[in-house]
Design an enzyme around this catalytic site. Structure first.
Site, PDB file in Angstrom:
ATOM      1  N   ARG A  34      35.945  32.722  46.427  1.00  0.00           N
ATOM      2  CA  ARG A  34      35.007  33.705  46.065  1.00  0.00           C
ATOM      3  C   ARG A  34      35.366  35.204  45.847  1.00  0.00           C
ATOM      4  O   ARG A  34      35.993  35.627  46.939  1.00  0.00           O
ATOM      5  CB  ARG A  34      33.944  33.747  47.087  1.00  0.00           C
ATOM      6  N   ASP A  35      34.967  35.501  45.212  1.00  0.00           N
ATOM      7  CA  ASP A  35      35.213  37.166  45.020  1.00  0.00           C
ATOM      8  C   ASP A  35      34.274  38.073  46.974  1.00  0.00           C
ATOM      9  O   ASP A  35      32.776  37.756  46.629  1.00  0.00           O
ATOM     10  CB  ASP A  35      34.317  37.795  43.599  1.00  0.00           C
ATOM     11  N   ILE A  36      35.282  39.244  46.894  1.00  0.00           N
ATOM     12  CA  ILE A  36      34.693  39.802  47.861  1.00  0.00           C
ATOM     13  C   ILE A  36      33.012  40.543  48.024  1.00  0.00           C
ATOM     14  O   ILE A  36      32.517  40.837  48.399  1.00  0.00           O
ATOM     15  CB  ILE A  36      35.958  40.505  48.382  1.00  0.00           C
ATOM     16  N   ASN A  93      40.314  40.794  33.102  1.00  0.00           N
ATOM     17  CA  ASN A  93      40.903  42.136  32.796  1.00  0.00           C
ATOM     18  C   ASN A  93      42.547  42.365  33.233  1.00  0.00           C
ATOM     19  O   ASN A  93      42.875  41.108  33.432  1.00  0.00           O
ATOM     20  CB  ASN A  93      40.260  42.974  33.980  1.00  0.00           C
ATOM     21  N   GLU A 101      41.776  45.385  38.338  1.00  0.00           N
ATOM     22  CA  GLU A 101      41.970  46.686  39.712  1.00  0.00           C
ATOM     23  C   GLU A 101      43.352  45.498  40.588  1.00  0.00           C
ATOM     24  O   GLU A 101      43.747  46.683  40.753  1.00  0.00           O
ATOM     25  CB  GLU A 101      41.120  46.357  40.399  1.00  0.00           C
ATOM     26  N   VAL A 102      43.389  44.343  40.618  1.00  0.00           N
ATOM     27  CA  VAL A 102      44.203  43.476  41.239  1.00  0.00           C
ATOM     28  C   VAL A 102      45.014  42.955  40.145  1.00  0.00           C
ATOM     29  O   VAL A 102      45.305  42.109  39.413  1.00  0.00           O
ATOM     30  CB  VAL A 102      43.768  42.810  41.742  1.00  0.00           C
ATOM     31  N   HIS A 106      44.465  37.046  37.322  1.00  0.00           N
ATOM     32  CA  HIS A 106      42.643  36.347  38.014  1.00  0.00           C
ATOM     33  C   HIS A 106      42.046  35.932  36.121  1.00  0.00           C
ATOM     34  O   HIS A 106      41.862  37.445  36.282  1.00  0.00           O
ATOM     35  CB  HIS A 106      42.663  37.217  39.330  1.00  0.00           C
TER      36      HIS A 106
HETATM   37  P1  AMP Z   1      39.791  43.033  38.582  1.00  0.00           P
HETATM   38  O1  AMP Z   1      38.957  44.205  37.904  1.00  0.00           O
HETATM   39  O2  AMP Z   1      39.673  41.744  37.601  1.00  0.00           O
HETATM   40  O3  AMP Z   1      41.050  42.784  38.453  1.00  0.00           O
HETATM   41  O4  AMP Z   1      38.707  42.901  39.409  1.00  0.00           O
HETATM   42  C1  AMP Z   1      39.838  42.451  41.108  1.00  0.00           C
HETATM   43  C2  AMP Z   1      37.949  41.531  41.718  1.00  0.00           C
HETATM   44  O5  AMP Z   1      38.838  41.493  43.331  1.00  0.00           O
HETATM   45  C3  AMP Z   1      37.437  42.025  42.000  1.00  0.00           C
HETATM   46  O6  AMP Z   1      35.689  41.622  41.571  1.00  0.00           O
HETATM   47  C4  AMP Z   1      36.920  42.085  43.297  1.00  0.00           C
HETATM   48  O7  AMP Z   1      36.010  42.476  44.078  1.00  0.00           O
HETATM   49  C5  AMP Z   1      38.304  41.503  44.026  1.00  0.00           C
HETATM   50  N1  AMP Z   1      38.821  41.438  45.223  1.00  0.00           N
HETATM   51  C6  AMP Z   1      39.184  42.718  45.866  1.00  0.00           C
HETATM   52  N2  AMP Z   1      39.507  42.330  46.880  1.00  0.00           N
HETATM   53  C7  AMP Z   1      39.191  40.995  47.078  1.00  0.00           C
HETATM   54  C8  AMP Z   1      39.307  40.260  48.062  1.00  0.00           C
HETATM   55  N3  AMP Z   1      40.573  40.248  49.739  1.00  0.00           N
HETATM   56  N4  AMP Z   1      38.954  38.938  48.046  1.00  0.00           N
HETATM   57  C9  AMP Z   1      38.414  38.232  47.071  1.00  0.00           C
HETATM   58  N5  AMP Z   1      38.210  39.308  46.016  1.00  0.00           N
HETATM   59  C10 AMP Z   1      38.906  40.347  46.158  1.00  0.00           C
END
Ligand code: AMP
Length: 122
Positions: A34-36, A93, A101-102, A106
């Protein structure tokens, strides 16, 4: 394009068990959790266990078994979450313009309410 993978990204840490996650499905090559910071009643992320920066990197370099596992995992999570009837949106993304962001591939599965237009300027 040659991608370089940052093994200190947060999803790499989740895969190594260094930080917790709310797992909904684990397969041989994929993990869904689940997304945080959920943007909808259902907001689940599906990642491959391999070190891939984004969808393009994965599609270019992953073995077929990992690609099949990943795509099927996305579908299975949708079925498990019960979102097929009312519908859902998949988002992946990539890079600067995609506002990623990550830097670990995903797919976001978002569902559970009408999701509005496909794109909105922030
Ligand atoms: P993106 O902008 O597509 O890279 O999205 C990264 C997503 O990762 C965001 O929706 C964040 O809320 C989610 N996220 C970041 N850290 C965590 C975590 N520790 N556990 C679950 N989701 C996360």
């Amino acid at each position: 394009m040659a991608y370089s993978y940052d093994s200190e990204n947060i999803f790499a840490k989740i895969l190594r068990g260094e930080i917790p996650n709310d797992t909904v499905l684990e397969t041989e090559h994929s993990l869904a959790f689940r997304d945080i910071a959920p943007k909808a009643p259902t907001h689940i992320l599906v990642i491959p266990k391999g070190a891939y920066v984004n969808f393009d990197h994965f599609a270019q370099t992953a073995p077929e078994a990992e690609i099949v596992d990943y795509i099927r995992a996305v579908g299975e999570v949708c079925r498990q979450a019960g979102v097929e009837d009312d519908g859902f949106r998949l988002i992946s993304n990539a890079g600067r313009h995609g506002v990623q962001e990550v830097p670990h591939l995903h797919v976001h599965i978002v569902a559970g309410r009408p999701l509005g237009r496909m794109l909105a300027a922030d």
